[in-house]
Design a protein around this motif. Structure first.
Motif, PDB file in Angstrom:
ATOM      1  N   GLN A 110       0.920  -1.368  -0.098  1.00  0.00           N
ATOM      2  CA  GLN A 110       0.137  -0.283   0.120  1.00  0.00           C
ATOM      3  C   GLN A 110       0.908   1.142   0.074  1.00  0.00           C
ATOM      4  OE1 GLN A 110      -3.522   0.423   0.172  1.00  0.00           O
ATOM      5  NE2 GLN A 110      -3.655  -1.831   0.069  1.00  0.00           N
ATOM      6  N   ARG A 111       1.982   1.068   0.599  1.00  0.00           N
ATOM      7  CA  ARG A 111       2.805   2.288   0.743  1.00  0.00           C
ATOM      8  C   ARG A 111       3.230   2.660  -0.545  1.00  0.00           C
ATOM      9  NH1 ARG A 111       5.009   4.591   5.349  1.00  0.00           N
ATOM     10  NH2 ARG A 111       4.819   2.743   6.803  1.00  0.00           N
ATOM     11  N   THR A 112       3.664   1.659  -1.521  1.00  0.00           N
ATOM     12  CA  THR A 112       3.883   2.100  -2.735  1.00  0.00           C
ATOM     13  C   THR A 112       3.092   2.660  -3.728  1.00  0.00           C
ATOM     14  OG1 THR A 112       5.918   0.324  -2.909  1.00  0.00           O
ATOM     15  CG2 THR A 112       4.958   0.995  -4.924  1.00  0.00           C
ATOM     16  N   SER A 113       1.620   2.125  -3.443  1.00  0.00           N
ATOM     17  CA  SER A 113       0.733   2.505  -4.320  1.00  0.00           C
ATOM     18  C   SER A 113      -0.205   3.519  -3.734  1.00  0.00           C
ATOM     19  CB  SER A 113      -0.417   1.333  -4.617  1.00  0.00           C
ATOM     20  OG  SER A 113      -1.086   1.005  -3.477  1.00  0.00           O
ATOM     21  N   GLY A 114       0.272   4.248  -2.570  1.00  0.00           N
ATOM     22  CA  GLY A 114      -0.242   5.246  -1.862  1.00  0.00           C
ATOM     23  C   GLY A 114      -1.751   5.035  -1.377  1.00  0.00           C
ATOM     24  N   GLY A 115      -1.916   3.761  -1.072  1.00  0.00           N
ATOM     25  CA  GLY A 115      -3.158   3.390  -0.435  1.00  0.00           C
ATOM     26  C   GLY A 115      -4.270   2.984  -1.776  1.00  0.00           C
ATOM     27  N   LEU A 116      -3.707   2.970  -2.970  1.00  0.00           N
ATOM     28  CA  LEU A 116      -4.866   2.825  -4.019  1.00  0.00           C
ATOM     29  C   LEU A 116      -4.706   1.377  -4.499  1.00  0.00           C
ATOM     30  CD1 LEU A 116      -3.851   5.820  -6.597  1.00  0.00           C
ATOM     31  CD2 LEU A 116      -5.821   5.620  -4.759  1.00  0.00           C
ATOM     32  N   ASP A 117      -5.603   0.805  -4.978  1.00  0.00           N
ATOM     33  CA  ASP A 117      -5.579  -0.680  -5.638  1.00  0.00           C
ATOM     34  C   ASP A 117      -5.011  -0.636  -6.938  1.00  0.00           C
ATOM     35  OD1 ASP A 117      -7.555   0.445  -6.997  1.00  0.00           O
ATOM     36  OD2 ASP A 117      -9.175  -0.826  -6.055  1.00  0.00           O
ATOM     37  N   THR A 118      -4.463   0.361  -7.332  1.00  0.00           N
ATOM     38  CA  THR A 118      -3.781   0.183  -8.814  1.00  0.00           C
ATOM     39  C   THR A 118      -2.388   0.416  -8.524  1.00  0.00           C
ATOM     40  OG1 THR A 118      -4.290   2.654  -8.915  1.00  0.00           O
ATOM     41  CG2 THR A 118      -5.694   1.323  -9.865  1.00  0.00           C
TER      42      THR A 118
END
Ligand code: TXA
Ligand code: MG
Length: 345
Positions: A110-118
């Motif tokens: 999540q930390r890489t995707s800024g909490g997004l599911d993309t």
């Protein structure tokens, strides 16, 4: 202490790059050149490593990172639902300055995707970027290597001045070719949508995949807070000086900028101008020519803003550029660095 290495991109010292790849493999941060701008990299799959990127940049943690890969197959371990359209774009533009957004797999923190599911994925073409990703053996999350809010660095010397001491390694490898960050395109809906314009244009993509949309919020100030790429809503690309874009008939623009400079100088403010090369001699104050065509303007834009800071310029006036092709990316960055201040003449 930061390990700094100078590497010739035409004659790559793989042993020297190995030292940096080992740092990445151990969860440390390393800055390296790409064909767009310098990137501040860490292992994209290691949350603790990724945390160091945000700390080094002072970046808000809801702003997701681009994951850089060495070969196309790696995409299958990071993302799902890769469309035929996406495959066509990959075949044509990878390796190169195109970032695509897909549904992410759980392996991407999540930390890489800024909490997004993309997750945003890009396969860079710069030989040094490719070699360090290959040797590290992991996908590399890498935002532009600037302190958050500053112009993105495209020259090794600027990276060292700004980031020495903030990261474990810096590879200095010449100037970046494109000078503007990659085009970001969302591939999760039926029609691809550009979230950040770059040197790969809407028109180039449309030849391959049919209509490509543009996130409407990136073209004007009004909706910017609704931008789909979280990074687009923050203050960005800001030099210390105050930037204004002056737009209109060329002769009027030149006259207006020169009269504004007179007013500012009367107040003891130092003025700078960024313009097309052919107009360099028409302005007073500190003038930086950005080039003879849009490609050159794109590659020199960020650099010129950093140079203006070095000269201690208080107010920077910029000519407006055509909003077509790469011009769309240029005007997007310029508008943001100006905080959308445009003087129409
Ligand atoms: O050229 C580039 O893309 C450079 C070099 C180093 O590769 N990198 C770069 O990264 O510009 P950065 O972090 O400065 O910009 C990434 C942009 C941000 O606007 C971010 O919000 C957007 O991409 N982004 C990343 N992941 C996203 C996602 N899953 N959904 C929407 N936008 C995303
Ligand atoms: Mg950036």
């Amino acid at each position: 202490k930061t390990l700094i290495s100078n590497i010739d991109e035409l004659n790559i010292d793989k042993e020297e790059i190995k030292k940096h790849a080992d740092l990445l493999a151990k969860g440390k941060t390393v800055i390296f050149p790409t064909e767009t701008v310098y990137g501040l990299g860490a292992n994209a799959l290691d949350e603790e490593a990724v945390k160091k990127i945000y700390e080094a940049k002072g970046r808000p943690s809801d702003n997701p990172l681009i994951v850089h890969i060495y070969n196309e197959n790696e995409i299958n371990s990071l993302a799902t639902d890769i469309s035929e359209q996406a495959k066509k774009l990959m075949d044509e533009f990878w390796p190169g300055p195109l970032t695509m957004i897909f549904k992410k797999k759980d392996i991407v923190p999540q930390r890489t995707s800024g909490g997004l599911d993309t997750v945003a994925i890009r396969m860079p073409s710069h030989p040094i970027a490719r070699e360090i990703i290959r040797q590290s053996g992991v996908p590399i999350a890498a935002p532009s290597a600037n302190i958050s809010g500053r112009p993105s660095p495209t020259k090794g010397e600027h990276v060292c001045e700004e980031m020495n001491g903030r990261v474990s390694g810096i590879i200095v490898g010449g100037d970046c070719d494109f000078g503007l960050e990659s085009t970001v395109v969302d591939m999760t809906s039926e029609k691809p949508m550009i979230l950040r314009p770059g040197s790969i244009t809407k028109e180039q993509m449309e030849v391959l995949v049919g209509e490509v949309l543009i996130d409407p919020s990136i073209e004007g100030k009004a909706d910017i807070k609704k931008a789909k790429a979280p990074g687009m809503k923050y203050t960005h690309y800001s030099p210390n000086g105050d930037v204004y874009i002056v737009s209109g008939e060329e002769e009027n623009v030149i006259n207006k900028i020169n009269s504004l400079i007179e007013e500012q100088e009367a107040k003891n403010l130092k003025c700078g101008v960024i313009c097309k090369n052919k107009n360099i001699n028409k302005y007073k104050g500190q003038v930086i020519g950005l080039g003879n065509n849009l490609e050159e303007v794109g590659s020199n834009l960020f650099n010129s803003l950093i140079e203006m800071d070095k000269k201690g310029i208080d107010v920077i006036y910029s000519e407006a550029f055509s909003n077509t092709g790469v011009g769309r990316a240029i005007m997007n960055r310029l508008m943001k660095s100006a905080g959308y201040k445009v003087i129409e003449v």
